[in-house]
Design a protein around this motif. Structure first.
Motif, PDB file in Angstrom:
ATOM      1  N   ARG A  44      42.306  43.490  38.303  1.00 38.26           N
ATOM      2  CA  ARG A  44      43.158  43.441  37.090  1.00 38.26           C
ATOM      3  C   ARG A  44      44.597  43.704  37.477  1.00 38.26           C
ATOM      4  N   LEU A  62      37.811  30.765  34.412  1.00 38.67           N
ATOM      5  CA  LEU A  62      39.008  31.467  33.939  1.00 38.67           C
ATOM      6  C   LEU A  62      39.629  30.648  32.813  1.00 38.67           C
ATOM      7  N   ARG A  69      29.266  36.965  30.029  1.00 37.14           N
ATOM      8  CA  ARG A  69      28.308  36.524  31.068  1.00 37.14           C
ATOM      9  C   ARG A  69      27.278  35.641  30.364  1.00 37.14           C
ATOM     10  N   ILE A  86      35.283  39.336  28.794  1.00 32.21           N
ATOM     11  CA  ILE A  86      34.410  38.684  29.777  1.00 32.21           C
ATOM     12  C   ILE A  86      33.084  38.372  29.098  1.00 32.21           C
ATOM     13  N   THR A  88      35.829  34.563  32.160  1.00 37.04           N
ATOM     14  CA  THR A  88      36.851  35.584  31.886  1.00 37.04           C
ATOM     15  C   THR A  88      37.991  34.927  31.118  1.00 37.04           C
ATOM     16  N   THR A  89      38.277  35.483  29.953  1.00 34.09           N
ATOM     17  CA  THR A  89      39.403  35.027  29.144  1.00 34.09           C
ATOM     18  C   THR A  89      40.488  36.085  29.273  1.00 34.09           C
ATOM     19  N   ALA A  90      41.715  35.653  29.584  1.00 26.97           N
ATOM     20  CA  ALA A  90      42.805  36.626  29.734  1.00 26.97           C
ATOM     21  C   ALA A  90      43.689  36.613  28.500  1.00 26.97           C
ATOM     22  N   ASP A 107      32.412  30.952  38.265  1.00 25.77           N
ATOM     23  CA  ASP A 107      33.348  31.847  37.569  1.00 25.77           C
ATOM     24  C   ASP A 107      34.369  30.985  36.848  1.00 25.77           C
ATOM     25  N   GLY A 114      41.786  39.065  25.512  1.00 29.43           N
ATOM     26  CA  GLY A 114      40.942  38.996  26.707  1.00 29.43           C
ATOM     27  C   GLY A 114      39.531  39.515  26.537  1.00 29.43           C
ATOM     28  N   ALA A 148      33.125  33.747  24.624  1.00 31.07           N
ATOM     29  CA  ALA A 148      34.270  34.008  25.514  1.00 31.07           C
ATOM     30  C   ALA A 148      35.586  33.898  24.762  1.00 31.07           C
TER      31      ALA A 148
END
Ligand code: FE2
Ligand code: FE2
Length: 276
Positions: A272, A227, A238, A236, A246-248, A225, A234, A187
């Protein structure tokens, strides 16, 4: 329910025009709350920036701290100041210090997290983050102790996360976890690639990752989930059928809403930023 998610805004790097854009974006998202996954500012003004943000958006802000939030201070001093600020301001909720929050059938929890030297090659790494110079806990310690400090910080976050996951599971089947440092190498993105052994010790919160995997495997009826931010890039990952991270991404000086989190019937989806 809609929640605006911001990561790594580094508000001390932000000119007034960029600040105004960020506030407009949050308000245009028509959200009921804001989540910030750390690196809000730096130690000397993170309280000021959080109050300023809460007063501007007038929405509950659920946040964790990132490594930059401790700069020019110590970890304990910063966390104490943040706890006081959150106790005084009705819109500020420091997730690291908070019980799970129930939101539309989803349990929201968070921990700061730390690149904890458990993944990658710490001993051979050529990376020395500014953390070692700018956070008192490292600056005042001999470099030979840095690894054990990183391990302790990671362990503190992981233990807190384990306890929060168990409490959250008593509330809801769907859990939303906010943390600063990616808990898995998978991630932890940089220019479309996951991080190498040189950077991984500082970019992966490995003990939090272990806690998440243990929980996901022993609670197959729960959905988790996660974050996070920190790498400013960024992607995703799984990790299990019931565990997604999820990395932004983020740009210094240009903070943005990374995504809108939509909670409906106990399900979490990410819209998004283009959709907000
Ligand atoms: Fe950052
Ligand atoms: Fe960071």
């Amino acid at each position: 329910m809609r929640i605006a998610w911001i990561t790594d805004p580094h508000l001390n790097h932000c000119a007034l025009a960029a600040w105004d854009r960020l506030i407009s974006q949050v308000l245009e998202c028509q959200c009921e709350a804001v989540i910030i996954s750390g690196d809000i500012s730096e130690g000397e003004d993170v309280v000021f920036q959080l109050r300023r943000l809460a007063d501007a958006v007038r929405l509950p802000i659920h946040f964790v701290l990132g490594n930059h939030d401790f700069y020019h201070s110590s970890i304990d001093r910063t966390r104490a100041a943040i706890r006081n600020a959150a106790a005084e301001h009705p819109l500020l909720n420091y997730l690291t210090d908070s019980a799970p929050v129930s939101m539309g059938g989803v349990a929201l929890i968070g921990v700061d997290g730390w690149g904890d030297a458990t993944v990658g090659a710490y001993e051979r790494s050529t990376v020395r983050l500014n953390d070692f110079r700018l956070i008192d806990d490292f600056f005042l310690a001999a470099p030979s102790l840095w690894k054990s400090i990183l391990l302790d910080l990671g362990q503190g976050s992981a233990r807190r996360l384990q306890s929060l996951l168990l409490s959250a599971a008593e509330l809801h089947k769907s859990l939303l976890v906010v943390t600063h440092v990616p808990p898995f190498r998978q991630a932890c993105w940089y220019q479309g690639q996951t991080t190498d052994d040189n950077w991984a010790p500082f970019f992966v919160s490995g003990q939090c990752g272990d806690a998440l995997i243990d929980f996901a495997q022993s609670h197959s009826d729960s959905t988790i989930d996660v974050l996070c931010g920190h790498t400013h890039s960024g992607g995703i990952a799984r990790m299990r059928d019931n565990l997604a991270v999820t990395t932004a991404g983020a740009d210094y000086g240009n903070p943005e809403v990374a995504a809108v989190i939509v909670i409906s019937d106990g399900q979490v989806t990410l819209e998004r930023k283009a959709g907000c």
